[in-house]
Design an enzyme around this catalytic site. Sequence first.
Site, PDB file in Angstrom:
ATOM      1  CE  LYS A 248      -1.089   2.238   3.506  1.00 19.03           C
ATOM      2  NZ  LYS A 248      -1.525   2.743   4.835  1.00 19.03           N
ATOM      3  CB  CYS A 325     -26.485   3.151   6.369  1.00 20.38           C
ATOM      4  SG  CYS A 325     -25.202   1.911   6.634  1.00 20.38           S
TER       5      CYS A 325
END
Length: 345
Positions: A248, A325
């Site tokens: 990464k 959400c």
Amino acid sequence: MLTRNMTKAVRTNMSAPSAKQQTAAVLKQKAQQIVKAECDHDVNRSEILGKRHRRSTKHKTAVSQAHQTQAHPTEETGNVQVRPRRKSIKVEYDSTAGTRDKELQDRNNPKKSQWEPQDWIKQLDNIREMRKNKDAPVDQMGAGKCFDPRAAPQVIRYQVLISLMLSSQTKDEVTAAAMKKLQAHGLSVENIVQTDDKTLGELIYPVGFWKSKVKYMKQCSEILQQQYNGDIPDNVTDLVKLPGIGPKMAHLTMAIAWNTVSGIGVDTHVHRIANRLGWMKRETKTPEETRVGLEDWLPRDLWSEINWLLVGFGQQVCQPVYPRCSDCLNWDICSSANLKKTKGR
């Protein structure tokens, strides 16, 4: 006279063979005939096999001589040009090899549709919309913002590498604070090599695993000084060989320091969100598996922005615990959000 005739008859009966003797003689004669016939058959069979073997040997010799004397424009032996024998073809019976070949054929076949997640384009557009203000911590204090823009290009690249090393398992706010203290101390290869471990620890504390990162910084800086003239490697292969640098960090270093897209930088945010959105063909367990899965289908021209988009999105909306959400534009097309709705009822 009578006595003489009787004696003659007795002699005649004694010399004449009995019925059993006659039968035994006939059987013996037949057995001898059978043995002789079998011997004759074996002889004939051996002659036939011998002839076949001689014909086969003669044919192989003729073929070999023909190969050796056949003309070819590229090789010569004396005055005769010789054609090299054709290479034998290896036949693969391994089922896994056949599967790999089929996968490669499917990938190279433009008519064969490659797997991609459902609604991913709309999901990505929604994330861009939610990230348009660029007000997440990564936007202000990420690795792309922690270097000193007034420094020399070589020093800037080194500072990018160090900021990414410190950012592992550390919030951006903590990384940014450590980078400011390091820059005030003097964040260059030469200066870090001469700094003792105790001082370095005080400068970077409380980044995650700060004791290990002190060792990585010193070892990495020494390697850069000895092998790269104070600069950093310009490829992923050499970057991941440095202490404390993983895939990464290497891909992000290539993007930020060298302005080169070599792959997708996947951290815990990208790993988590890619699985929540259903962007993985199969659920992945590690960030490296997620990177491979994303690069398999995501268009390459999107690789450079996907880390920045998903990290900020993960910091503000799709958080590790209690994701927001209800505030997400992808709520109705995210399988994870729909699952939470069902459980909440």
